[in-house]
Design a protein around this motif. Structure first.
Motif, PDB file in Angstrom:
ATOM      1  N   GLY A 292     -28.723 -41.962   2.148  1.00  0.00           N
ATOM      2  CA  GLY A 292     -27.297 -41.693   1.931  1.00  0.00           C
ATOM      3  C   GLY A 292     -26.963 -41.173   0.556  1.00  0.00           C
ATOM      4  O   GLY A 292     -25.786 -41.006   0.220  1.00  0.00           O
TER       5      GLY A 292
ATOM      6  N   ARG B 198     -26.285 -52.829   1.441  1.00  0.00           N
ATOM      7  CA  ARG B 198     -25.831 -52.755   2.835  1.00  0.00           C
ATOM      8  C   ARG B 198     -26.981 -52.587   3.822  1.00  0.00           C
ATOM      9  O   ARG B 198     -26.740 -52.341   5.004  1.00  0.00           O
TER      10      ARG B 198
ATOM     11  N   ASP C 282     -25.031 -41.767   9.495  1.00  0.00           N
ATOM     12  CA  ASP C 282     -25.955 -42.505   8.631  1.00  0.00           C
ATOM     13  C   ASP C 282     -25.724 -44.010   8.730  1.00  0.00           C
ATOM     14  O   ASP C 282     -26.655 -44.813   8.565  1.00  0.00           O
ATOM     15  N   HIS C 283     -24.471 -44.407   8.970  1.00  0.00           N
ATOM     16  CA  HIS C 283     -24.130 -45.830   9.017  1.00  0.00           C
ATOM     17  C   HIS C 283     -24.249 -46.431  10.419  1.00  0.00           C
ATOM     18  O   HIS C 283     -24.285 -47.652  10.567  1.00  0.00           O
TER      19      HIS C 283
ATOM     20  N   LEU D 231     -28.946 -50.128   4.162  1.00  0.00           N
ATOM     21  CA  LEU D 231     -29.042 -48.749   4.689  1.00  0.00           C
ATOM     22  C   LEU D 231     -30.393 -48.189   4.267  1.00  0.00           C
ATOM     23  O   LEU D 231     -30.514 -47.378   3.351  1.00  0.00           O
TER      24      LEU D 231
END
Length: 338
Positions: free
Chosen positions: A47, A28, A92-93, A30
């Motif tokens: 994460g 993703r 976080d996202h 991240l």
């Protein structure tokens, strides 16, 4: 019933889930990209602390099912930790405005304070002091500060995990020696959850904890300390001593920045541990030093307070004095020289 099977199960779950989250974060995108405020230089997935959140909540539910924790303790920990983890996960996202994060933090803290019964009477110099509603208000701000300072202190590889493992293990030893074995399980399993994650986060980190994990650890440790104080008021002093490295560095840094007029909500890298990691050129010596201080300095003092009945306020002062010296030595809160 022998419930020690929980320890390896929780450890394996935390380790495996952290690995899964690493793959998820990479897929993703991240990724924590280094910038001028960072203490790392390599893009790293973030994460992984969600593994601590999920495995600890699972462990708490099992503890409740087998009668090793109470309903109120379960509700306090899962509720306060869950609210904190959700807002951290969302942040976080994708960025969440500071005012909404703060509202969620106070909501989580209020939930925890309500279900633990607020702040117990304090014992200072042998005198029991019941602060009433003021104590409950102090407990609210204490929990908000604990979850935020843990976020602030999670800035180099392994430091937040080492703090959680050594602090919880120290609390478990004190509970055992002081005649409170029934209180062992939650901090013991929190240490195991953190250890499973730490296998991936120990320097050099393969994944970062993220706000979901660090905030969760901070408020859970705070709630555990408030719960313990209702069993024995001296145990609150014990927890404050064991958490001394994080409390002193974060609080000293915050006060210095406030006095200088800085915008304290802005990212920075002026904590003592961050200056120290740059001085040594790597994270491992600082992370290892935190663990050694916790085990060989703070734990013995906490044992004296609980087991030998040394006054808690005196023990706290003795424990914190060299930590304040270290904060000054490593320039906590100072502006970074160009």
């Amino acid at each position: 019933m022998n419930d020690w099977w929980l320890v390896p199960v929780v450890a394996i779950l935390s380790f495996a889930l952290t690995g899964f989250l690493r793959r998820y974060a990479i897929s993703r995108s991240l990724i924590d990209i280094p910038n001028q405020r960072s203490s790392h230089s390599i893009p790293t997935p973030r994460g992984g602390g969600v593994a601590i959140v999920l495995t600890f909540i699972f462990a708490l539910c099992v503890l409740f099912a087998v009668g090793l924790t109470t309903r109120d303790a379960l509700i306090a920990l899962v509720g306060a930790g869950g609210i904190t983890a959700v807002i951290g996960f969302l942040d976080d996202h994708g960025h969440i405005a500071a005012r909404w994060r703060l509202l969620a933090h106070f909501s989580a803290a209020a939930w925890g304070v309500y279900w633990v019964g607020g702040l117990s009477p304090l014992v200072i110099a042998g005198v029991s002091v019941d602060l009433g509603w003021l104590g409950h208000l102090l407990a609210l701000f204490y929990l908000v500060w604990m979850l935020n300072l843990y976020n602030f202190m999670d800035g180099i590889d392994g430091i937040a995990g080492v703090e959680a493992v050594t602090t919880c293990a120290g609390a478990c030893l004190i509970y055992w020696l002081s005649g409170f074995p029934q209180m062992l399980w939650p901090p013991a399993l929190l240490a195991v959850c953190a250890a499973g994650f730490l296998c991936w986060n120990f320097p050099p980190a393969k994944i970062f904890m993220g706000d979901a994990g660090s905030g969760f650890l901070g408020i859970i440790l705070g709630v555990l300390s408030l719960q313990a104080a209702w069993t024995d008021p001296g145990l609150l002093w014990v927890w404050l001593i064991l958490l001394g490295v994080f409390i002193v560095d974060a609080t000293f840094t915050l006060m210095r920045r406030l006095l200088r007029g800085d915008k304290v909500y802005e990212a920075h890298r002026s904590h003592a541990y961050q200056f120290a990691s740059r001085r040594f050129g790597k994270h491992l010596p600082v992370t290892a030093a935190v663990g050694l201080i916790n085990v060989f300095w703070l734990l013995p003092i906490a044992l004296c307070v609980s087991y030998l009945k040394v006054d808690g306020a005196l023990g706290l002062a003795v424990a914190y004095l060299p930590l304040v010296w270290l904060a000054v030595k490593y320039r906590a809160g100072e502006l970074e020289r160009s």
